[in-house]
Design a protein around this motif. Structure first.
Motif, mmCIF file in Angstrom:
data_model
loop_
_atom_site.group_PDB
_atom_site.id
_atom_site.type_symbol
_atom_site.label_atom_id
_atom_site.label_comp_id
_atom_site.label_asym_id
_atom_site.label_seq_id
_atom_site.Cartn_x
_atom_site.Cartn_y
_atom_site.Cartn_z
ATOM 1 N N SER A 1 3.290 -10.901 3.450
ATOM 2 C CA SER A 1 3.855 -9.587 3.258
ATOM 3 C C SER A 1 2.600 -8.978 4.512
ATOM 4 C CB SER A 1 2.861 -9.086 1.988
ATOM 5 O OG SER A 1 3.579 -9.531 1.348
ATOM 6 N N LEU A 2 1.321 -9.355 5.005
ATOM 7 C CA LEU A 2 0.852 -9.360 6.077
ATOM 8 C C LEU A 2 1.833 -9.189 7.348
ATOM 9 C CD1 LEU A 2 -2.570 -10.722 5.391
ATOM 10 C CD2 LEU A 2 -2.103 -8.417 5.512
ATOM 11 N N GLY B 1 -5.326 -14.007 11.476
ATOM 12 C CA GLY B 1 -3.712 -13.573 11.543
ATOM 13 C C GLY B 1 -2.788 -14.592 11.798
ATOM 14 N N HIS B 2 -3.350 -16.078 11.487
ATOM 15 C CA HIS B 2 -2.818 -17.109 10.987
ATOM 16 C C HIS B 2 -2.376 -17.924 9.351
ATOM 17 C CE1 HIS B 2 -2.101 -17.063 15.162
ATOM 18 N NE2 HIS B 2 -2.796 -17.518 15.396
ATOM 19 N N ARG B 3 -4.249 -17.633 8.804
ATOM 20 C CA ARG B 3 -4.175 -18.536 7.889
ATOM 21 C C ARG B 3 -4.478 -17.087 7.078
ATOM 22 N NH1 ARG B 3 -5.415 -21.852 11.404
ATOM 23 N NH2 ARG B 3 -4.455 -23.299 11.942
ATOM 24 N N LEU B 4 -4.272 -17.038 5.574
ATOM 25 C CA LEU B 4 -4.673 -15.951 4.760
ATOM 26 C C LEU B 4 -5.394 -16.984 3.033
ATOM 27 C CD1 LEU B 4 -5.468 -13.295 3.148
ATOM 28 C CD2 LEU B 4 -3.083 -13.963 1.938
ATOM 29 N N ASP C 1 -14.863 -23.589 -7.668
ATOM 30 C CA ASP C 1 -14.285 -22.337 -7.476
ATOM 31 C C ASP C 1 -13.321 -22.350 -6.595
ATOM 32 O OD1 ASP C 1 -16.552 -20.919 -8.231
ATOM 33 O OD2 ASP C 1 -16.915 -19.899 -6.309
ATOM 34 N N LEU C 2 -11.914 -21.832 -6.803
ATOM 35 C CA LEU C 2 -11.326 -22.241 -6.438
ATOM 36 C C LEU C 2 -10.160 -21.611 -4.826
ATOM 37 C CD1 LEU C 2 -10.714 -22.287 -9.955
ATOM 38 C CD2 LEU C 2 -8.677 -21.609 -9.309
ATOM 39 N N ASP C 3 -10.811 -22.025 -3.991
ATOM 40 C CA ASP C 3 -10.527 -21.756 -2.975
ATOM 41 C C ASP C 3 -9.586 -22.542 -1.872
ATOM 42 O OD1 ASP C 3 -13.156 -20.351 -1.748
ATOM 43 O OD2 ASP C 3 -13.971 -22.477 -1.818
ATOM 44 N N VAL C 4 -8.351 -21.274 -1.458
ATOM 45 C CA VAL C 4 -6.627 -21.145 -1.225
ATOM 46 C C VAL C 4 -6.528 -20.735 0.264
ATOM 47 C CG1 VAL C 4 -4.367 -21.329 -2.263
ATOM 48 C CG2 VAL C 4 -5.975 -21.991 -4.091
ATOM 49 N N GLU C 5 -6.244 -21.349 0.529
ATOM 50 C CA GLU C 5 -5.312 -21.461 2.107
ATOM 51 C C GLU C 5 -4.215 -21.506 2.040
ATOM 52 O OE1 GLU C 5 -8.158 -21.977 5.931
ATOM 53 O OE2 GLU C 5 -6.862 -23.277 5.956
ATOM 54 N N ALA D 1 -1.689 -16.518 -2.586
ATOM 55 C CA ALA D 1 -1.642 -16.247 -0.833
ATOM 56 C C ALA D 1 -0.696 -16.547 -0.170
ATOM 57 C CB ALA D 1 -3.036 -17.506 -0.140
ATOM 58 N N SER D 2 0.316 -17.449 -0.082
ATOM 59 C CA SER D 2 1.371 -17.482 0.372
ATOM 60 C C SER D 2 2.490 -15.837 0.385
ATOM 61 C CB SER D 2 2.830 -18.381 -0.067
ATOM 62 O OG SER D 2 1.865 -19.995 -0.401
#
Length: 169
Positions: free
Chosen positions: A78-79, A41-44, A106-110, A72-73
């Motif tokens: 959009s969400l 709800g705050h971070r994707l 691996d690419l882990d993006v927040e 991600a942003s």
């Protein structure tokens, strides 16, 4: 939210499925093998395997990191627009990237809201003016929890025209 970094709130499952489908509908993004790794709800959080994004040095390609943080942003904005019951096109207006360390995993993006931004004001402005902008921060994490890459950006949402006779929410 649970402590599992790849978990997401089931309340958002339908919205995340739509977001994943939208990502997959864009051929360049589908080729990136991007998956939604979590949302509270705050971070994707998004994930992609290094094998699809490796450069000539054996680490993550800078363009892939930039794309993942942009996605991600964009997805986070959009969400929030969808959650507010609005329909809008979301665009990146401007961004800056700092590459701090090579990423050999691996690419882990927040992505999350920038400290000087707020969702209520953004949504209110979008409702009132049909256009609003908001700041976000995204980071690609190193396996040890450090930051490989940091992305700051402003996104713009432009309300879609309502059909004649449509009721406003």
């Amino acid at each position: 939210m649970t402590s599992d970094p790849h978990a997401f709130d089931h309340e958002h499952a339908d919205a995340l499925a739509r977001l994943h489908h939208h990502y997959q509908s864009m051929p360049p993004v589908a080729a990136m093998d991007v998956t939604v790794a979590g949302y509270d709800g705050h971070r994707l959080r998004l994930h992609a395997p290094l094998s699809t994004h490796v450069n000539d040095k054996g680490c993550a390609f800078g363009g892939s990191l930039a794309s993942m943080m942009t996605l991600a942003s964009w997805g986070l904005v959009s969400l929030h627009v969808e959650e507010a019951g609005l329909e809008a096109e979301v665009f990146v207006a401007d961004s800056q990237i700092r590459y701090l360390a090579p990423l050999f995993a691996d690419l882990d993006v927040e992505a999350e809201l920038a400290p000087d931004s707020a969702w209520p004001g953004f949504i209110a402005t979008l409702r009132e003016r049909g256009r609003a902008r908001i700041g976000l921060i995204a980071r690609a994490k190193l396996p040890d929890g450090g930051i490989a890459t940091e992305f700051t950006a402003r996104y713009v949402a432009i309300a879609k025209p309502r059909a004649a006779g449509a009721m406003s929410r």
